[in-house]
Design a protein around this motif. Structure first.
Motif, mmCIF file in Angstrom:
data_model
loop_
_atom_site.group_PDB
_atom_site.id
_atom_site.type_symbol
_atom_site.label_atom_id
_atom_site.label_comp_id
_atom_site.label_asym_id
_atom_site.label_seq_id
_atom_site.Cartn_x
_atom_site.Cartn_y
_atom_site.Cartn_z
ATOM 1 N N GLU A 36 0.812 -1.220 0.000
ATOM 2 C CA GLU A 36 0.000 0.000 0.000
ATOM 3 C C GLU A 36 0.846 1.270 0.000
ATOM 4 O O GLU A 36 0.339 2.361 -0.234
ATOM 5 C CB GLU A 36 -0.937 0.001 1.208
ATOM 6 C CG GLU A 36 -0.209 0.049 2.532
ATOM 7 C CD GLU A 36 -1.144 0.066 3.740
ATOM 8 O OE1 GLU A 36 -2.301 0.443 3.585
ATOM 9 O OE2 GLU A 36 -0.695 -0.322 4.823
ATOM 10 N N ASN A 37 2.133 1.124 0.292
ATOM 11 C CA ASN A 37 2.990 2.305 0.393
ATOM 12 C C ASN A 37 3.551 2.735 -0.957
ATOM 13 O O ASN A 37 3.540 1.972 -1.916
ATOM 14 C CB ASN A 37 4.140 2.021 1.360
ATOM 15 C CG ASN A 37 3.635 1.813 2.763
ATOM 16 O OD1 ASN A 37 3.197 2.753 3.412
ATOM 17 N ND2 ASN A 37 3.627 0.557 3.208
ATOM 18 N N GLN A 43 9.549 -1.238 6.924
ATOM 19 C CA GLN A 43 10.188 -0.356 7.910
ATOM 20 C C GLN A 43 11.716 -0.383 7.812
ATOM 21 O O GLN A 43 12.398 0.307 8.560
ATOM 22 C CB GLN A 43 9.732 -0.736 9.328
ATOM 23 C CG GLN A 43 8.224 -0.829 9.496
ATOM 24 C CD GLN A 43 7.490 0.416 9.026
ATOM 25 O OE1 GLN A 43 7.834 1.530 9.402
ATOM 26 N NE2 GLN A 43 6.485 0.244 8.164
ATOM 27 N N ARG A 99 -6.959 -2.373 -4.279
ATOM 28 C CA ARG A 99 -7.315 -1.011 -4.661
ATOM 29 C C ARG A 99 -6.048 -0.301 -5.143
ATOM 30 O O ARG A 99 -5.059 -0.200 -4.429
ATOM 31 C CB ARG A 99 -7.912 -0.259 -3.475
ATOM 32 C CG ARG A 99 -8.544 1.063 -3.859
ATOM 33 C CD ARG A 99 -9.316 1.631 -2.680
ATOM 34 N NE ARG A 99 -8.405 2.028 -1.605
ATOM 35 C CZ ARG A 99 -7.816 3.227 -1.526
ATOM 36 N NH1 ARG A 99 -8.044 4.151 -2.427
ATOM 37 N NH2 ARG A 99 -7.004 3.509 -0.531
ATOM 38 N N ALA A 138 6.493 6.712 14.131
ATOM 39 C CA ALA A 138 6.195 7.953 13.413
ATOM 40 C C ALA A 138 7.396 8.886 13.469
ATOM 41 O O ALA A 138 7.785 9.496 12.468
ATOM 42 C CB ALA A 138 4.968 8.627 14.014
ATOM 43 N N THR A 141 9.962 7.650 11.149
ATOM 44 C CA THR A 141 9.601 7.946 9.764
ATOM 45 C C THR A 141 9.968 9.387 9.415
ATOM 46 O O THR A 141 10.594 9.651 8.390
ATOM 47 C CB THR A 141 8.081 7.736 9.566
ATOM 48 O OG1 THR A 141 7.770 6.401 9.960
ATOM 49 C CG2 THR A 141 7.669 7.947 8.116
ATOM 50 N N LEU A 142 9.586 10.304 10.290
ATOM 51 C CA LEU A 142 9.839 11.721 10.019
ATOM 52 C C LEU A 142 11.337 12.009 9.903
ATOM 53 O O LEU A 142 11.791 12.647 8.965
ATOM 54 C CB LEU A 142 9.221 12.594 11.117
ATOM 55 C CG LEU A 142 7.699 12.712 11.110
ATOM 56 C CD1 LEU A 142 7.224 13.412 12.376
ATOM 57 C CD2 LEU A 142 7.222 13.471 9.875
ATOM 58 N N LEU A 145 13.356 9.050 7.242
ATOM 59 C CA LEU A 145 12.951 9.029 5.832
ATOM 60 C C LEU A 145 12.903 10.424 5.242
ATOM 61 O O LEU A 145 13.240 10.624 4.087
ATOM 62 C CB LEU A 145 11.568 8.388 5.662
ATOM 63 C CG LEU A 145 11.466 6.869 5.666
ATOM 64 C CD1 LEU A 145 10.074 6.455 5.209
ATOM 65 C CD2 LEU A 145 12.510 6.221 4.779
ATOM 66 N N TYR A 146 12.452 11.401 6.039
ATOM 67 C CA TYR A 146 12.192 12.718 5.464
ATOM 68 C C TYR A 146 13.074 13.832 6.011
ATOM 69 O O TYR A 146 12.921 14.986 5.617
ATOM 70 C CB TYR A 146 10.704 13.063 5.630
ATOM 71 C CG TYR A 146 9.826 12.000 5.015
ATOM 72 C CD1 TYR A 146 9.904 11.731 3.648
ATOM 73 C CD2 TYR A 146 8.970 11.223 5.783
ATOM 74 C CE1 TYR A 146 9.143 10.726 3.072
ATOM 75 C CE2 TYR A 146 8.199 10.223 5.217
ATOM 76 C CZ TYR A 146 8.298 9.971 3.856
ATOM 77 O OH TYR A 146 7.545 8.971 3.295
ATOM 78 N N MET A 255 -0.733 -7.204 12.021
ATOM 79 C CA MET A 255 -1.863 -6.776 11.180
ATOM 80 C C MET A 255 -2.345 -7.993 10.408
ATOM 81 O O MET A 255 -2.024 -8.181 9.234
ATOM 82 C CB MET A 255 -1.418 -5.654 10.256
ATOM 83 C CG MET A 255 -1.059 -4.389 11.022
ATOM 84 S SD MET A 255 -1.118 -2.906 10.032
ATOM 85 C CE MET A 255 0.394 -3.042 9.101
ATOM 86 N N CYS B 64 0.706 8.373 13.587
ATOM 87 C CA CYS B 64 1.393 7.146 13.167
ATOM 88 C C CYS B 64 2.335 7.395 11.997
ATOM 89 O O CYS B 64 3.300 6.670 11.813
ATOM 90 C CB CYS B 64 0.394 6.042 12.828
ATOM 91 S SG CYS B 64 -0.327 6.172 11.185
ATOM 92 N N ALA B 65 2.027 8.386 11.206
ATOM 93 C CA ALA B 65 2.859 8.788 10.057
ATOM 94 C C ALA B 65 2.982 7.723 8.972
ATOM 95 O O ALA B 65 3.812 7.858 8.080
ATOM 96 C CB ALA B 65 4.240 9.272 10.498
ATOM 97 N N MET B 86 0.580 10.468 3.894
ATOM 98 C CA MET B 86 0.736 9.570 2.744
ATOM 99 C C MET B 86 0.674 10.316 1.413
ATOM 100 O O MET B 86 0.958 9.740 0.376
ATOM 101 C CB MET B 86 -0.380 8.515 2.737
ATOM 102 C CG MET B 86 -0.426 7.616 3.947
ATOM 103 S SD MET B 86 0.962 6.474 4.003
ATOM 104 C CE MET B 86 0.374 5.190 2.873
#
Lengths: 530, 109
Positions: A36-37, A43, A99, A138, A141-142, A145-146, A255, B64-65, B86
């Motif tokens: 979905e990413n 990760q 989807r 989170a 991730t911030l 990754l960014y 999940m 959650c990011a 996203m």
């Protein structure tokens, strides 16, 4: 309606999903991976620390580099990865509904591997929904990754490996970590991860949890308090911190919804993290042709997820007749041995919840390490990596049995011995001569190795320590040496700074301190920072 | 830009060679990198509140990011409930705080 068919459909392009797809594609299967990413790798690309394990587990390689290797391998094997593709349903006869953009596509897989991973858990406290409270993932991730700081002053809740590793990464990103808090009475993650945070001066508060996140529109502070054996707050133990961010690292949950939807037999298994499929040794679910791999079938970590992925890929290949039973057995035997060695030691899944007081060698575990994040000066001498001799020699402050052995291979002079059992504590061979190359210091994923010259002349000692922060101190710089507890000990001067491609981002800082601090000084703060 | 990690000890300069774009946050001009999640650009600009909840008007931000929790949804180019963690940032985007499911503050709804 057009339905495209694949030999194998993998859901999730993280470490286990990609590994499964690579293994299957290697045997000639037509494979697609849905994720979905927008980017593959799950990760892995947020993991900037060096991984544990041995060479076959890609130990001492940083997670994001492992991710790059995996993507290349997938590409070479001809694995098709569909991104921005959310699997919304898994129906009878292995029909997969995906989807993609605004459209829904139907696919059919002769075999399906579910590798959807896990999501972060949360704990509820007053103010937990305020902006500024976020998952440790989170924050990762911030920043990783960014390139964005999650906050300036941060409190971390959770002392498992995620909480410890992300705390260290926050420091690397230039954030301040004001405290590391856990309701449990003992640190949950590896002692070496705790120690590298503690020595920078971050205080640990075990048997504490968050009472309240303060602020009206966003977090401006936090109050923690001590808890008793029943996790009830003890009156009068409140401690307040001014923070703008609270990170929560209180575990992960599989999940596993797609597996449940597909009719796989499930169980609620707290040891594996929650709702998980009941599976065979190699990820076989109760529904023929559907397999699972990685965190979705039990929370572990990326190294074991990659092996589980390979296993399920091989099992799927045999299920569809792409390899013989004998070929499968041969592949699985190797993988099983590799996975087995990762599941040894005091943090092994089978030891979860056990109160381990001694190492495999019969040495008492440092209780201070479990409560405060660092081994006391009075405790450190009892471990086999800590020895004394003339000249430069390695001091290995590795005090728990974890599956990891890069230090043994890093030393070309055979100063360091772990043996074939990779969870054994590294021992220093005093008869071998250290040449001060620094490879052991740089190769230790736990940053637990120091090169010490207890008598460098002029009543000084020299200590070489791993350093992964900016700005990088320069030779001649003066500052303060900190102890394992992160408290100032004495004046220190940087006498050498080594950076090399072979050290992979870990700089080697050599500091000169008064001789009596040779076995105590373990971190350096430049004068302006101290 | 504030809130950015200029130089990272392991990752180096993470946003090197990325194109800087201009976008609007509640009518205010801001800058970010093309293709990064809107949420990352907002965080780098110091924005904490992404939305207020429909019933109790409570603030929400990045949680959650990774697109799971929907706490960070905002009104983007007129469309509500866009997951900002996203959705890639693009030149000229109009990003607005979401009140319930609208970009109008509750007293104007």
């Amino acid at each position: 309606m057009k339905i495209e068919r694949f030999d194998l459909i993998v859901v999730g392009a993280g470490p286990s999903g990609l590994s499964a797809a690579i293994e299957a594609a290697k045997h000639g299967m037509k494979v697609v991976v849905f994720d979905e990413n927008a980017r593959p790798g799950g990760q892995l690309f947020k993991q900037i620390h060096k991984f544990f394990g041995s060479k076959e587990h890609k130990a001492k390689i940083r997670g994001f580099h492992i991710g790059e290797q995996l993507l290349k391998e997938a590409d070479d094997a001809g694995v098709k990865v569909e991104l921005n593709a959310t699997v919304a349903g898994l129906y009878q006869d292995r029909e997969v509904v995906v989807r993609m953009g605004d459209e829904v596509h139907h696919f059919k897989g002769d075999a399906i591997i579910i590798a959807t991973g896990a999501a972060e858990n949360m704990v509820l406290f007053d103010g937990w929904t305020l902006p500024g409270v976020m998952g440790a993932g989170a924050a990762q991730t911030l920043m990783n990754l960014y390139g964005v700081k999650p906050g300036e002053r941060i409190l971390m809740l959770g002392s498992g490996n995620v909480g410890l590793v992300v705390s260290y990464q926050l420091l690397q990103a230039g954030c301040q970590v004001v405290a590391l808090v856990d309701a449990a009475p003992k640190i949950g993650g590896y002692g070496v991860h705790a120690a590298k945070v503690a020595r920078t001066g971050v205080p640990f508060y075990l048997s504490h949890t968050i009472k309240k996140a303060e602020g009206t529109d966003h977090v401006t502070g936090v109050t923690i308090a001590e808890v008793d054996n029943h996790f009830q707050f003890i009156p009068g133990t409140d401690k307040h911190f001014d923070v703008d961010t609270i990170c929560v690292a209180v575990g992960l949950s599989p999940m596993s919804q797609l597996l449940k939807m597909a009719g796989c037999k499930m169980e609620d298994n707290p040891k594996r993290g929650g709702q998980v499929p009941i599976i065979g040794e190699y990820g076989e679910t109760s529904v023929p042709g559907i397999f699972s791999a990685g965190d979705v079938s039990g929370i572990e970590e990326a190294s074991s997820a990659m092996i589980e992925g390979r296993m399920s890929g091989a099992v799927a290949a045999e299920y569809l007749g792409y390899i013989t039973k004998e070929e499968k057995e041969e592949i699985l035997a190797k993988l099983k041995a590799s996975l087995g060695s990762l599941r040894e030691g005091m943090f092994a899944p089978k030891n979860r919840g056990k109160d381990i007081k001694e190492t495999e060698e019969g040495i008492p575990i440092s209780t201070n390490l479990l409560h405060k994040g660092y081994v006391l000066d009075s405790e450190i001498e009892r471990f086999p990596g800590v020895t004394h001799k003339k000249g430069v020699h390695p001091v290995i402050e590795c005090t728990q049995n974890i599956p990891c052995n890069p230090c043994q291979d890093a030393c070309t002079r055979h100063c360091i011995k772990i043996g074939s059992h990779i969870t054994a504590l590294p021992a220093v061979d005093e008869t071998a001569d250290c040449i001060n190359c620094g490879m052991c210091v740089a190769s230790c994923p736990g940053q637990a190795i120091f090169l010490v010259n207890e008598d460098a002349g002029d009543r000084k000692a020299e200590i070489t320590l791993p350093y992964e922060f900016l700005p990088l101190p320069e030779t001649g710089m003066k500052g303060t040496a900190l102890g394992r507890d992160g408290q100032p000990l004495c004046d220190a001067e940087v006498t050498r700074v080594r950076s090399s491609k072979a050290f992979d981002g870990t700089n080697l800082l050599t500091i000169s301190v008064p001789a009596e601090f040779a076995m105590k000084a373990r971190f350096f703060k430049a004068a302006a920072q101290a | 830009m504030a809130g950015r990690i200029a130089q990272h000890p392991i990752l180096g300069c993470q946003n090197e060679n990325k194109k800087i774009v201009t976008f609007h946050y509640d009518g205010k001009e801001m800058k970010g990198f093309e293709g990064e999640p809107i949420a990352a650009a907002l965080k780098a600009n110091g924005v904490m509140v992404h939305r207020y909840t429909l019933k109790q008007h409570k603030p929400r931000g990045i949680f959650c990011a990774i697109g799971r929790c929907t706490d960070c949804v905002m009104v983007v180019d007129g469309e509500p409930n866009v997951r900002t963690c996203m959705t890639p940032l693009a030149e000229g985007m109009d990003v607005r705080t979401q009140y319930g499911v609208s970009d109008k503050p509750f007293d104007q709804q």
